[in-house]
Design a protein around this motif. Structure first.
Motif, PDB file in Angstrom:
ATOM      1  N   ILE A  44      10.225  -4.398 -37.075  1.00  0.00           N
ATOM      2  CA  ILE A  44       9.634  -3.771 -38.253  1.00  0.00           C
ATOM      3  C   ILE A  44       9.492  -2.281 -37.989  1.00  0.00           C
ATOM      4  CG2 ILE A  44       7.696  -3.759 -39.853  1.00  0.00           C
ATOM      5  CD1 ILE A  44       9.258  -6.372 -39.856  1.00  0.00           C
ATOM      6  N   GLN A  45      10.261  -1.477 -38.696  1.00  0.00           N
ATOM      7  CA  GLN A  45      10.258  -0.038 -38.480  1.00  0.00           C
ATOM      8  C   GLN A  45       9.511   0.662 -39.610  1.00  0.00           C
ATOM      9  OE1 GLN A  45      11.492   1.351 -35.703  1.00  0.00           O
ATOM     10  NE2 GLN A  45      12.045  -0.703 -34.973  1.00  0.00           N
ATOM     11  N   GLY A  46       9.109   1.882 -39.359  1.00  0.00           N
ATOM     12  CA  GLY A  46       8.423   2.661 -40.384  1.00  0.00           C
ATOM     13  C   GLY A  46       7.511   3.687 -39.740  1.00  0.00           C
ATOM     14  N   GLU A  47       7.598   4.917 -40.211  1.00  0.00           N
ATOM     15  CA  GLU A  47       6.794   5.986 -39.637  1.00  0.00           C
ATOM     16  C   GLU A  47       5.324   5.806 -40.000  1.00  0.00           C
ATOM     17  OE1 GLU A  47       6.603  10.894 -39.564  1.00  0.00           O
ATOM     18  OE2 GLU A  47       8.247   9.827 -40.587  1.00  0.00           O
ATOM     19  N   GLY A  48       4.453   5.964 -39.025  1.00  0.00           N
ATOM     20  CA  GLY A  48       3.021   5.884 -39.279  1.00  0.00           C
ATOM     21  C   GLY A  48       2.484   4.469 -39.401  1.00  0.00           C
ATOM     22  N   ILE A  49       3.299   3.462 -39.044  1.00  0.00           N
ATOM     23  CA  ILE A  49       2.848   2.073 -39.116  1.00  0.00           C
ATOM     24  C   ILE A  49       2.348   1.653 -37.739  1.00  0.00           C
ATOM     25  CG2 ILE A  49       3.491  -0.309 -39.631  1.00  0.00           C
ATOM     26  CD1 ILE A  49       5.706   0.725 -41.405  1.00  0.00           C
ATOM     27  N   SER A  50       1.124   1.166 -37.664  1.00  0.00           N
ATOM     28  CA  SER A  50       0.556   0.755 -36.387  1.00  0.00           C
ATOM     29  C   SER A  50       1.193  -0.546 -35.915  1.00  0.00           C
ATOM     30  CB  SER A  50      -0.957   0.551 -36.523  1.00  0.00           C
ATOM     31  OG  SER A  50      -1.241  -0.575 -37.328  1.00  0.00           O
ATOM     32  N   GLU A  51       1.007  -0.843 -34.626  1.00  0.00           N
ATOM     33  CA  GLU A  51       1.557  -2.080 -34.081  1.00  0.00           C
ATOM     34  C   GLU A  51       0.983  -3.291 -34.804  1.00  0.00           C
ATOM     35  OE1 GLU A  51       1.846  -4.550 -29.860  1.00  0.00           O
ATOM     36  OE2 GLU A  51       0.774  -2.638 -29.946  1.00  0.00           O
TER      37      GLU A  51
END
Length: 272
Positions: A44-51
């Motif tokens: 799961i990719q995406g800027e600013g997304i926490s673990e």
């Protein structure tokens, strides 16, 4: 100089994430949960997304029912461990409690009277172990708070802890302090008290000193925690909201303890 407020905020944020990971392992099993966590973190990719958000999004796609269950369990665990208003938590404080309370010097003695009031309401003997410079301040605050009669009749006792601090600083030996505390408990039992509630500024006095004494303060707190687990006592440890040293001291100090932040939020650990 350490500002405990920043560290407390970080601890609160970690506690929410840790509750989620524990809930995930309860639902899916430890091995599956950890493997899934690693896979979804990459997938799961995406800027600013926490673990945590990556895993939650992947769970929603793969296991919608399990994802809902995990969220419900996480909310339950978070609510059980979340900070609560200090007054509410103090009102519920019982035996086997270990409370670390951060405050400024001007309000320290006043805040401690809530602990005194709660202990006396439970029929406990309350004992304050204080440096000599703090004895008059605490005694005057106790009188202002309506506890003069409790002092006169021995329900609330204030003791000079300078000798114990000197022994700790010169020899680094905890045995004398622990024996003294156990002796006070035995005397209280002989007087008919089933519980003893302690206010102790021994650790905070050591924390305000140099680095070797700060490490000793953590040993003192750990020893007090061991006593709290096995004896019918509660401990209240006033701490300054700022003290010199490494910020990790705050995390180590709070581990396994009840605590109150300067923002009037509290986590209480009791019934170990």
């Amino acid at each position: 100089m350490i500002d405990v407020r920043e560290t407390i905020d970080q601890i609160e944020a970690r506690s929410v994430d840790e509750a989620y990971w524990r809930a995930l392992e309860k639902v899916l099993g430890t091995l599956t949960a950890r493997a899934l966590r690693g896979t979804l973190r990459v997938k799961i990719q995406g800027e600013g997304i926490s673990e945590r958000d990556r895993v939650a999004r992947g769970l929603t796609e793969l296991f919608s029912y399990q994802a809902k269950t995990v969220e419900e369990l996480a909310r339950k665990e978070t609510s059980q461990k979340a900070p609560r208003p200090r007054d509410d938590t103090m009102h519920e404080l019982g035996v086997h409690g270990h409370w670390v309370d951060f405050s400024d010097a001007a309000n320290e003695a006043r805040r401690a009277m809530d602990f005194v009031k709660r202990g006396l309401a439970r029929g406990a003997k309350v004992v304050a172990l204080l440096p000599s410079v703090d004895l008059d301040v605490y005694r005057q605050e106790a009188v202002r708070s309506g506890h003069q009669e409790d002092i006169e009749h021995g329900r609330f006792s204030l003791f000079d802890a300078d000798e114990h601090l000197d022994v700790l600083k010169t020899a680094g030996v905890l045995a004398v302090l622990l024996l003294a505390i156990q002796g006070m408990i035995q005397v209280a039992k002989g007087q008919g008290y089933s519980e003893v509630w302690f206010i102790s500024k021994i650790a905070s006095s050591l924390l305000a000193s140099s680095a070797p004494y700060q490490a000793l303060a953590l040993r003192v707190e750990s020893a007090m925690d061991s006593l709290v687990r096995t004896l019918p006592i509660s401990f209240y440890c006033p701490m300054p909201e700022r003290f010199p040293g490494d910020p990790t001291l705050v995390t180590e100090l709070l581990a396994g303890h009840g605590w109150a932040s300067v923002a009037e939020l509290a986590l209480v650990s009791h019934g170990h």
